[in-house]
Design an enzyme around this catalytic site. Structure first.
Site, PDB file in Angstrom:
ATOM      1  N   GLN B 258     129.995  69.222  72.761  1.00 29.02           N
ATOM      2  CA  GLN B 258     129.480  68.927  73.928  1.00 29.02           C
ATOM      3  C   GLN B 258     130.918  68.396  75.101  1.00 29.02           C
ATOM      4  OE1 GLN B 258     126.760  70.047  74.696  1.00 29.02           O
ATOM      5  NE2 GLN B 258     127.151  69.802  76.924  1.00 29.02           N
ATOM      6  N   HIS B 261     133.604  70.874  76.675  1.00 32.88           N
ATOM      7  CA  HIS B 261     133.197  71.830  78.032  1.00 32.88           C
ATOM      8  C   HIS B 261     133.900  71.506  79.187  1.00 32.88           C
ATOM      9  CE1 HIS B 261     130.051  74.631  76.750  1.00 32.88           C
ATOM     10  NE2 HIS B 261     129.571  73.712  76.111  1.00 32.88           N
ATOM     11  N   GLU B 326     120.042  67.704  79.175  1.00 30.27           N
ATOM     12  CA  GLU B 326     120.072  68.909  79.008  1.00 30.27           C
ATOM     13  C   GLU B 326     119.423  69.428  77.687  1.00 30.27           C
ATOM     14  OE1 GLU B 326     123.878  70.902  79.577  1.00 30.27           O
ATOM     15  OE2 GLU B 326     123.025  72.824  79.915  1.00 30.27           O
ATOM     16  N   HIS B 327     120.684  68.913  76.765  1.00 30.45           N
ATOM     17  CA  HIS B 327     120.399  69.119  75.377  1.00 30.45           C
ATOM     18  C   HIS B 327     119.905  68.230  74.504  1.00 30.45           C
ATOM     19  CE1 HIS B 327     123.541  71.872  76.344  1.00 30.45           C
ATOM     20  NE2 HIS B 327     122.866  72.977  75.999  1.00 30.45           N
ATOM     21  N   ASP B 360     123.586  77.965  71.885  1.00 28.37           N
ATOM     22  CA  ASP B 360     124.235  78.526  73.034  1.00 28.37           C
ATOM     23  C   ASP B 360     124.500  79.881  72.781  1.00 28.37           C
ATOM     24  OD1 ASP B 360     124.768  76.160  74.208  1.00 28.37           O
ATOM     25  OD2 ASP B 360     126.924  75.805  73.249  1.00 28.37           O
ATOM     26  N   HIS B 419      90.494  80.481 113.839  1.00 26.75           N
ATOM     27  CA  HIS B 419      90.095  80.772 112.695  1.00 26.75           C
ATOM     28  C   HIS B 419      88.731  81.026 112.361  1.00 26.75           C
ATOM     29  CE1 HIS B 419      94.294  79.837 111.791  1.00 26.75           C
ATOM     30  NE2 HIS B 419      93.943  79.838 110.538  1.00 26.75           N
TER      31      HIS B 419
END
Lengths: 427, 427
Positions: B258, B261, B326-327, B360, B419
């Site tokens: 991770q 990245h 996220e993960h 991924d 209406h």
């Protein structure tokens, strides 16, 4: 007054362009003010919230008075008619029934050595904005609150500016009827910011839904990402497609009902019949006379109203798809047969006894719909807006070994050697 | 280096706060520049687009050279390995299979005198942004393109900045493999604006998806409402929950994958075992030595890495739900049994042979996931992101008559007499 455009002699791009460019929330001055309000509430919390409430709504609130009490709700019931209570019960039943059908389930696939799927969970906390003042809409409470309830949201927080009169009793009754317990007497960009970040008295939420003025709309957009929002909403619109079988009286009434919302609202008729076009124009002028909001209607029709005559239905539907109206009425014979050609609309009303106001209140489908052409990509508010998904993935050792080489190849193609390493260390 | 925080002696709010406040895209200077680029491209179209492309990417394009040719695609195939072609075919098969399961159907309910339902339609035109430069991710093309294809989107337009080298061949092959034909060599905020408004050479789209640098992210957010966007994405993160049965080697490798990245990426271990915590720290230092992106990893772990020791699993899951990663890796025994307690995560990886990099590339579930805590309300990219819904409603004359009174009551409670009139004129 509303004008007739005869597209049979050629398409008038001017009017189409005008309809397309209606309101894009591009007001830099207000945007700047909204930003200031947001960062103030984010930092100074309740203190800033109450200061702005005093400044904009003229009332002095504190932690002990900001929340609507059980007493206030009880009193609200005394102010509404028995007929309203009956109507709202029917509406709740129908809206709930419609939205129950939107529920999605967690799914999983179990294979040999592999499991994957998608888990569905409700959002934990949601905020509903309900406008105050003259435009107090109990129907809006139902349309925003019921899908959240059906989704299983644990906590629904409602905010609404009260002014000196207190929150509209119809709105309070609607909220109470669907079990919303946390109602706060604040509004504007300050209330939206309070919901997004939380203050000492207002709980922080995960998503903010509901209509509001330009301050509210810009605050929601500015906070998108900190929280989720329902959509970027513009003024309301209807497009009626009518053939020679349409009753001009009905068509006129439906165009008028849209126009009364707002001077920015847009009412468009697209018809294959010049006669219907002319009759509708006459009917509009006639019916308008006895309507309370005549002044708004006149301005709205002049600004963004149009009667367009086309050669055939296909052309008419093409115009509708191009405009992507919030509401589309198909006032034509055998309307169902052409629904497959309708590409862009928030909601489609079929046949001459399905006027748009029916959908506003109690038929069941949601009245929170994409406006200003955003039906190209946005959808009506639904239960889906109040859930979120989580992917889930399981591989056994053998399964991972089988794809080991491919994952490493992929990771290397992207230059990510630590990704490749995380597979390698396992074997 | 990565630090150990022992929460058994009390929770350290400082580190949690730091993780929460990671990157909120609040860069006013770039935001202003992005606004300028957008309004320039909106007005001057191709001209502005090509000027910016020359300015930022250093290449001179015109209408005849902006689009990737069949020749260029053919050449890309010559530059990639046979193994990559095999891996990508497998990935396409798995990703397609997973996303096919997300398809939703139009539904309708036919009752006596009433029909209602929801029509599902694919978006017409979608734009996919693919970053260029060092970070060229063919997997990103698949993860964004396949759900759009499965949804039935008619036209997919891809943009990617090329610099002088041309678009990365892996990316081109990935796009070609899934049938994306319209690929343009532009990137940055200018490409996003071109997709939103259309230019002489770039088609206007309804939705823009795909990752990008801060210019791209801010342009997408600024244009939200003009078009739809996938999400407001921040830097990537993983949170591993490990008990005493976890293999520190594996856990360390996953945290490292991770971290490579981005220096803003976040790798967090939450464990019930101090021993595992200490072993993982040692393993991280050992494995890091032979990884190519060591420098990025070191910064990322120092900035936003953390090893947190907790008293028990329940506390650990509480922290995960609070961070909403996220993960989320569940590296614990009997992991499936506690999944019901996981509230907030983009994707959950279960067991020790389901490392995040598996997800991924080719397991099937989408890797476009909510980041920076937005898993509280955003969902993984899915087929749902490429469809829209339209409500549909039909009432017969009798059915409308039955609810006539209720609709009128409701309309009057909201002060909308036009209406009410639209119902009244029909009877």
């Amino acid at each position: 007054m509303i004008e007739i455009f005869d597209f049979r002699k050629g398409i008038d791009n001017g009017i189409l362009q005008k309809l397309h460019n209606r309101s894009k929330l591009e007001n830099k001055e207000i945007a700047k003010k909204v930003e200031e309000i947001i960062s103030n509430v984010r930092e100074r919390k309740d203190k800033a919230l109450f200061e702005y409430t005093y400044m904009f709504d003229g009332i002095n609130l504190d932690k002990s008075t900001v929340k609507v009490t059980k007493e206030e709700i009880k009193n609200a019931y005394k102010e509404v008619e028995g007929e309203f209570l009956k109507a709202i019960d029917k509406a709740i039943k129908n809206i709930t029934e419609f939205h129950e059908k939107q529920k999605q389930s967690t799914w999983m696939d179990f294979k040999e050595g592999i499991i994957y799927g998608q888990i569905i969970r409700p959002l934990s906390q949601v905020g509903i904005y309900v406008p105050g003042g003259t435009a107090a809409y109990p129907s809006s409470v139902l349309m925003n609150g019921i899908p959240a309830k059906v989704a299983g949201v644990e906590k629904i927080v409602m905010v609404s500016p009260t002014g000196k009169k207190g929150i509209n009793p119809y709105v309070l009754v609607a909220a109470d009827k669907i079990g919303i317990e946390d109602i706060y007497k604040v509004g504007g960009a300050q209330a939206v910011a309070a919901l997004a970040f939380g203050t000492e008295s207002i709980p922080k939420v995960d998503k903010i839904v509901g209509p509001g003025n330009i301050f509210v709309a810009l605050a929601k957009r500015a906070l998108y990402g900190h929280v989720d929002i329902d959509m970027v909403a513009g003024p309301s619109e209807v497009l009626v497609i009518a053939d020679e079988t349409a009753n001009p009286k009905y068509v006129a009434a439906d165009l008028l009902s849209q126009a009364e919302h707002d001077v920015m609202a847009s009412s468009i008729l697209v018809t294959t019949s010049l006669e219907v076009a002319q009759q509708v124009k006459i009917e509009i002028e006639r019916q308008m006379e006895y309507l309370e909001r005549k002044e708004i209607i006149e301005k709205s029709l002049k600004n963004f109203g149009a009667i367009i005559v086309v050669n055939n239905l296909k052309e008419g539907i093409g115009i509708a798809n191009d405009i992507a109206p919030e509401h589309l009425e198909l006032n034509i014979s055998n309307a169902f047969e052409i629904i497959g050609e309708v590409k862009n609309a928030g909601a489609v009303f079929v046949g001459e006894y399905s006027p748009e106001p029916l959908g506003d209140y109690l038929a069941g489908p949601n009245h929170v719909l994409p406006t200003s052409g955003t039906a190209r990509f946005f959808s009506p508010l639904s239960v889906t807006d109040f859930i979120k998904k989580m992917n889930i993935l399981y591989y056994s050792k053998d399964s991972l070994e089988e794809v080991k080489k491919d994952v490493i190849t992929f990771a290397n193609s992207e230059g990510l050697t630590a990704h490749a390493n995380s597979i390698k260390v396992r074997f």
